[in-house]
Design an enzyme around this catalytic site. Structure first.
Site, PDB file in Angstrom:
ATOM      1  CB  CYS A 124      -0.933   0.000   1.202  1.00  0.00           C
ATOM      2  SG  CYS A 124      -0.064   0.131   2.788  1.00  0.00           S
ATOM      3  CB  CYS A 126       4.745  -0.246   1.524  1.00  0.00           C
ATOM      4  SG  CYS A 126       3.780  -1.494   2.379  1.00  0.00           S
ATOM      5  CG  ASP A 139       7.853  20.477 -37.242  1.00  0.00           C
ATOM      6  OD1 ASP A 139       6.992  19.584 -37.107  1.00  0.00           O
ATOM      7  OD2 ASP A 139       9.080  20.257 -37.239  1.00  0.00           O
TER       8      ASP A 139
END
Length: 435
Positions: free
Chosen positions: A22, A25, A434
């Site tokens: 989770c 951690c 471009d």
């Protein structure tokens, strides 16, 4: 994976880490790394299960960094650089297969547990012995990962999502077990001997289902990068000692003479020495028209030879090719953190301890202020707080979205520099091309 950072003083390494469950951690590992001498920056990503660390190799070694992560209960995946991704992918596949088996077993047992507990346990108290037997494998086999994770965190005086699940399900199961074998404990104080085996089983099953869906989401998020890697040729046809031989692309060295036939991908970067052709470089430049190539022209790895055969001399190989640099940019973007994720990590740092404190307060208030069956209500109100507060989405949502966004962008020729750039991209109101 190690490289010199832009500052030239620090090296950067990406370490795959197993065992994170989770966002808490993530915060714990990141905080631990940041305290080490010689660490310039550390960013841990739950979705990619990796830590990106910039460090001064004259002050701290890679082995010391790995050891500091393993000392707090996590595993650093180690392998040769060219096989590291394969090793990590294999571990991820094994984890997904294990999650799937555990979820299926848990779901099969949870269905009868829920039905029996809901409709029969109150009428036929003897059913509770059968429920006890059915629930044991759900907790101790299907749910073993939560208890193993809880024990690892406990040894380091820390807590994560495993702590919440293990404590919550254990309380429900132990309470139900005591009532099953010693119902007089409640009847003597005027409480009805009700068991809650279904609570433990359903919690384990639902959390396993969530973990399985998370694993699949992370797997799909990394598919875009895998597709990008598949654009590269796996072999090269070279001339050595006067003979044409096919070798893995990793064995190509600078100045090798390479033959490319029509329709083949160019394996590495180099200079054309013999022949004439047109090459599709749209994946690099976005230009749809093939580019003319003649003697002296530069050719780029992973682009497609269209018409004639030619030979070229390798000038950039391995991590130095333009295509490898593009892949590296995508990897860096996927492991980088958006500003909003850094905020989520700070919240996660205090999330689990806060939930545990709130759960204790909930038990206390229900027990002291409750009227009827206050002990039972106090216990299961506290359990509800523990298991409903899952910070997994907090840690996974943003990094998974970044993985998907940068990966899909790369597939379409759009290279995103980092997570911060992606986060502020919604402010763009004008795009100038471009072409």
């Amino acid at each position: 994976m190690t490289e010199i950072s832009d500052s030239f003083k620090y090296q950067k390494i990406i370490l795959p880490i197993q065992g994170m469950s989770c966002a808490s951690c993530v915060s714990r590992i990141q905080s631990n790394l940041s305290k080490l001498d010689g660490i310039n920056s550390a960013s841990v990503n739950l979705a990619t299960e990796s830590a990106t660390i910039a460090f001064d190799d004259s002050t701290i070694s890679i082995e010391s960094i790995k050891k500091s992560i393993e000392e707090i209960g996590y595993q650093v995946v180690t392998a040769e650089e060219d096989t590291l991704e394969d090793v990590k992918e294999n571990l991820d596949q094994k984890e997904s297969a294990s999650l799937k088996r555990d979820f299926i077993l848990s779901a099969i047992l949870t269905i009868p547990i829920s039905i029996l507990n809901m409709f029969f346990a109150h009428s036929f108290f003897g059913v509770n012995y059968f429920l006890f037997v059915l629930t044991v494998p759900v907790l101790l086999w299907s749910g073993r990962r939560f208890f193993v994770g809880f024990w690892k965190m406990l040894k380091h005086f820390s807590a994560d999502m495993n702590t919440l699940v293990a404590v919550g399900t254990s309380i429900a199961f132990i309470f139900s077990g005591i009532i099953t074998f010693f119902p007089e404990i409640l009847t003597d104080i005027g409480e009805h001997p009700t068991t809650y085996y279904d609570t433990s089983a359903v919690i384990i099953t639902l959390i396993l289902m969530g973990r399985l869906l998370e694993a699949r989401a992370k797997g799909k998020a990394s598919e875009s990068l895998k597709k990008l890697l598949h654009l590269q040729s796996k072999t090269a046809r070279i001339i050595r000692n006067g003979k044409e031989i096919d070798i893995p692309i990793k064995q190509v060295v600078i100045d090798d003479l390479i033959i490319v036939r029509p329709g083949e991908r160019i394996p590495v970067d180099g200079i054309l020495t013999e022949g004439y052709s047109y090459v599709d470089e749209s994946m690099i430049s976005g230009e749809s028209l093939p580019v003319e190539k003649q003697i002296g022209s530069e050719v780029i790895g992973a682009t497609i030879n269209q018409s004639g055969s030619f030979r070229f001399q390798a000038k950039k190989v391995g991590k130095n090719t333009l295509f490898a640099q593009i892949v590296k940019l995508v990897e860096d973007a996927q492991t980088s953190k958006a500003p909003i994720q850094q905020l989520a990590d700070r919240v996660a740092a205090v999330f689990v301890p806060s939930v545990i404190i709130i759960s204790i307060l909930t038990f206390t208030l229900w027990y002291l202020l409750g009227t009827e069956h206050n002990l039972v209500h106090a216990i299961f109100s506290a359990v509800a707080v523990l298991v409903v507060a899952c910070p997994c989405a907090l840690g996974l949502a943003t990094p998974t979205a970044i993985m998907v966004g940068t990966g899909v962008g790369a597939e379409h020729g759009i290279i995103i520099k980092n997570a911060r750039s992606l986060e502020i991209a919604h402010k763009i109101d004008t795009i100038v091309l471009d072409k």
